[in-house]
Write a protein that holds these residues in place. Structure first.
Motif, PDB file in Angstrom:
ATOM      1  N   SER A 181      30.635 -26.266   8.315  1.00 21.55           N
ATOM      2  CA  SER A 181      29.803 -26.790   7.238  1.00 21.55           C
ATOM      3  C   SER A 181      29.529 -28.258   7.516  1.00 21.55           C
ATOM      4  O   SER A 181      30.409 -29.107   7.344  1.00 21.55           O
ATOM      5  CB  SER A 181      30.505 -26.628   5.884  1.00 21.55           C
ATOM      6  OG  SER A 181      29.680 -27.089   4.830  1.00 21.55           O
ATOM      7  N   LYS A 199      25.311 -27.821   0.245  1.00 19.88           N
ATOM      8  CA  LYS A 199      26.252 -27.648   1.355  1.00 19.88           C
ATOM      9  C   LYS A 199      25.863 -26.437   2.186  1.00 19.88           C
ATOM     10  O   LYS A 199      25.919 -25.294   1.731  1.00 19.88           O
ATOM     11  CB  LYS A 199      27.664 -27.459   0.794  1.00 19.88           C
ATOM     12  CG  LYS A 199      28.765 -27.850   1.782  1.00 19.88           C
ATOM     13  CD  LYS A 199      28.957 -29.351   1.810  1.00 19.88           C
ATOM     14  CE  LYS A 199      30.198 -29.753   2.607  1.00 19.88           C
ATOM     15  NZ  LYS A 199      30.011 -29.666   4.053  1.00 19.88           N
ATOM     16  N   LEU A 213      32.248 -19.970   1.184  1.00 20.46           N
ATOM     17  CA  LEU A 213      31.313 -20.154   0.077  1.00 20.46           C
ATOM     18  C   LEU A 213      32.062 -20.248  -1.253  1.00 20.46           C
ATOM     19  O   LEU A 213      31.661 -20.991  -2.153  1.00 20.46           O
ATOM     20  CB  LEU A 213      30.302 -19.005   0.033  1.00 20.46           C
ATOM     21  CG  LEU A 213      29.252 -18.993   1.143  1.00 20.46           C
ATOM     22  CD1 LEU A 213      28.442 -17.703   1.085  1.00 20.46           C
ATOM     23  CD2 LEU A 213      28.337 -20.207   1.037  1.00 20.46           C
ATOM     24  N   TYR A 216      33.471 -23.993  -1.278  1.00 13.68           N
ATOM     25  CA  TYR A 216      32.470 -25.025  -1.515  1.00 13.68           C
ATOM     26  C   TYR A 216      31.719 -24.801  -2.826  1.00 13.68           C
ATOM     27  O   TYR A 216      31.266 -25.759  -3.455  1.00 13.68           O
ATOM     28  CB  TYR A 216      31.497 -25.097  -0.338  1.00 13.68           C
ATOM     29  CG  TYR A 216      32.106 -25.729   0.889  1.00 13.68           C
ATOM     30  CD1 TYR A 216      32.470 -27.065   0.883  1.00 13.68           C
ATOM     31  CD2 TYR A 216      32.344 -24.993   2.047  1.00 13.68           C
ATOM     32  CE1 TYR A 216      33.032 -27.665   2.000  1.00 13.68           C
ATOM     33  CE2 TYR A 216      32.903 -25.572   3.169  1.00 13.68           C
ATOM     34  CZ  TYR A 216      33.251 -26.915   3.141  1.00 13.68           C
ATOM     35  OH  TYR A 216      33.815 -27.499   4.248  1.00 13.68           O
ATOM     36  N   THR A 223      25.443 -24.167  -2.706  1.00 14.66           N
ATOM     37  CA  THR A 223      25.778 -23.825  -1.324  1.00 14.66           C
ATOM     38  C   THR A 223      24.586 -23.132  -0.675  1.00 14.66           C
ATOM     39  O   THR A 223      23.816 -22.427  -1.342  1.00 14.66           O
ATOM     40  CB  THR A 223      27.004 -22.902  -1.246  1.00 14.66           C
ATOM     41  OG1 THR A 223      26.767 -21.728  -2.029  1.00 14.66           O
ATOM     42  CG2 THR A 223      28.255 -23.608  -1.763  1.00 14.66           C
TER      43      THR A 223
END
Length: 460
Positions: A181, A199, A213, A216, A223
Motif C-alpha cells: 500500500s 489508500k 482492506l 486500512y 480504500t
C-alpha cells in the motif's frame, strides 16, 4: 477465485479463505488488533499516529535511538506533527515506541515505512527494506498481516520481500498475509490529513487483500483495492513520475519564455484559469524531497531490466537536474550587470534550505546543491533558514554538515553581494530582504507574489 459474502452485522467474510483470515479481518474492523509501524520518519510517524488515532494499540519502531527517546516523552521530532497530537494517543495508551523489534511478535499487522534511497550509481537501494523484512521474519508467526509502504519498483514486494518472509517456512495466503500500500504523505500540507487520503491497496492474494482492506478501512476514509502487488507499486511511481515530468516541462518553459522576455509565472497563472485540460505546475531551482528526485530512477532501472527505454522520464530528470546550473548562470549575469563582478570572491546568501516551503526537511534539497556549486566557483556561500538552524550530516553533502544559519538582520543582508531565494518559507521578512540586499535572485517568484518590486530583483 475467492468470493466475498455478507455476514450478519455487516462483516464481510471471504469464502474459501484460511480459517484465521476472517478472525484477523474482524480484529481490524473491531480495532482489537495491535499494529506495528517500522520506520518513524515523514511517512511512518503520521501513519502510526493515524492508526493509533483510529483506536488501535500501536507500536512505532525506529533504529534512531535519539528519535525514539524524544517520542517516548511526547516530543515530536518533526515540525509538521504537533507534540500534542502525539501526547493525546500516548495518554490514551494507544501509542508506544521502541528500538527493539521484539514487539513485532505481538503485532497483528506490521507496516514497513523505511527509506528507499538510490545507490552510488543511482540504482535502487533496498537495504532498509530487506533489513526490515529480515527483522520481521525473525518474529513472524501465523495470522499476521505484513504491508510494505515504502516507494519502490514493481516486483519488489513479490520478488524481494516475500521470499524473505516465506524462508521461515510459513506460506503467504495460508499462514500469514502480505500486501503493498503506497504511502501518499505530503509533508507540510495541512489540507490533507493521513486518514483523509485514499489508500491504494494490492494484495499478494485474495485473502491478503481482504485483511489489508479491513485494516486500512478502519483507519482511512476510503480504500482503493487494485488487482496485484505490482499494480499498487506502479501506482506510486506513476504519481511521482507525473509530477517530475510536469515540473521538468515548466522548468524548460521557464528557459524558453525567459529567452523571449516572457514571465513564465504569469503564463502559468493565467493558464491555470482554464477549468479543464490543464493543471498548473510551478518552476523552481531543482527538485527536492525523497520522492520526486528519486522515484523516477526506480522505474527507469526496472524498465531497463525488461529491455524498455524510458526516454521521456530520463529527459525530465536531466532538465530538473540542470536547474541549479541555470540559476547560477542567472546569478552570474545579474552580478556582472549590476556590480561588474563575477562569482569568485562574492558573498552569496542562500535563503531557504528546506526542499519545500515551510518544511525543515533538507533531503535532496536543491539549496544544498546550489551552495556547493557556488563554492566550487569561488564564492562564499552562507544560508538563512528559520526552520533549519544547522545543516545535518548528509552523506551526499559532507562538506556542508554542521554549518549554521546566519542571524537575520539588516547588517547581515548588507554584508552579502547577493541573496538567492531557493525556498520561499513564509516566516521571512521579504520586504526587508529586498530593501537591504544589493541583489535578490528569486527562483520561487515570491517577491512578485508579495507585490515587491525593484531593480535589484531578478527572477531565475
Amino acid at each position: 477465485m475467492l468470493d466475498a459474502m455478507e455476514r450478519p452485522g455487516g462483516f464481510t467474510a471471504l469464502a474459501g479463505a484460511p480459517s484465521d483470515c476472517d478472525a484477523l479481518a474482524r480484529g481490524f474492523q473491531n480495532r482489537t488488533a495491535k499494529v506495528a509501524v517500522m520506520g518513524l520518519g515523514h511517512v511512518g510517524l503520521p501513519l502510526a499516529l493515524a492508526v493509533a488515532g483510529a483506536g488501535f494499540a500501536t507500536i512505532g519502531l525506529d533504529t534512531d535511538a535519539e528519535k525514539i527517546g524524544r517520542l517516548a516523552v511526547g516530543e515530536s521530532p518533526m515540525r509538521q506533527i504537533s507534540g500534542e497530537a502525539l501526547r493525546v494517543v500516548q495518554r490514551l495508551g494507544r501509542f508506544e515506541v521502541a528500538v527493539d523489534c521484539a514487539g513485532l511478535a505481538a503485532a497483528d499487522a506490521i507496516l514497513i515505512c523505511v527509506p528507499t534511497p538510490l545507490g552510488r550509481h543511482r540504482e535502487p537501494d533496498l537495504a532498509c527494506v530487506e533489513a526490515a523484512a529480515r527483522q520481521i521474519a525473525r518474529h513472524l508467526r501465523p495470522s499476521q498481516l505484513i504491508v510494505l509502504e515504502s516507494t519502490t519498483y514493481p516486483g519488489t514486494s513479490r520478488e524481494v520481500v516475500l521470499p524473505i518472509l516465506e524462508a521461515t517456512g510459513l506460506t503467504c495466503g495460508r499462514d500469514f498475509f502480505f500486501a503493498y500500500s503506497p504511502e501518499r504523505e505530503d509533508p507540510g500540507n495541512a489540507e490533507f490529513r493521513t486518514a483523509g487520503i485514499p489508500k491504494v491497496v494490492g494484495g499478494a492474494d485474495a485473502a491478503s487483500l481482504h485483511v489489508a482492506l479491513a485494516l486500512y478501512g478502519a483507519v482511512v476514509d476510503r480504500t482503493v483495492p487494485v488487482d496485484s502487488l505490482e499494480t499498487a507499486e506502479a501506482v506510486k511511481l506513476t504519481e511521482n513520475v507525473f509530477r517530475a515530468v510536469n515540473i521538468a516541462l515548466v522548468n524548460e518553459l521557464k528557459l524558453v519564455y525567459g529567452a523571449m522576455g516572457i514571465d513564465v509565472w504569469k503564463v502559468i497563472e493565467a493558464a491555470g484559469t482554464k477549468p479543464f485540460g490543464y493543471m498548473p505546475f510551478w518552476p523552481g531551482p531543482g527538485l527536492g524531497g525523497h520522492c520526486i528526485p528519486i522515484d523516477p530512477f526506480y522505474l527507469t532501472w526496472k524498465a531497463r531490466a525488461h529491455g524498455v527505454s524510458t526516454r521521456f522520464v530520463e529527459l525530465a530528470g536531466e532538465i530538473n537536474t540542470a536547474m541549479p546550473h541555470y540559476v547560477l548562470d542567472r546569478l552570474v549575469q545579474a552580478l556582472d550587470a549590476g556590480q561588474q563582478r563575477g562569482l569568485k570572491g562574492s558573498r552569496i546568501l542562500v535563503l531557504g534550505l528546506g526542499y519545500k516551503r515551510n518544511l525543515d526537511d533538507v533531503r535532496e534539497s536543491p539549496a544544498l546543491r546550489l551552495m556547493e556549486l557556488l563554492e566550487a566557483r569561488g564564492a562564499t556561500a552562507s544560508y538563512f533558514d528559520p526552520l533549519v538552524p544547522c545543516v545535518p550530516n548528509l552523506p551526499e553533502h559532507p562538506g556542508l554538515a554542521g554549518r549554521s544559519s546566519i542571524g537575520w538582520s539588516a547588517a547581515a543582508l548588507r554584508a552579502h553581494d547577493a541573496a538567492l531565494i531557493a525556498t520561499d518559507h513564509d516566516a521571512v521578512d521579504y520586504a526587508m530582504l529586498v530593501a537591504e540586499s544589493r541583489l535578490v535572485v528569486d527562483t520561487r517568484n515570491v517577491c512578485a507574489r508579495l507585490g515587491l518590486t525593484g531593480a535589484s530583483i531578478v527572477k531565475a
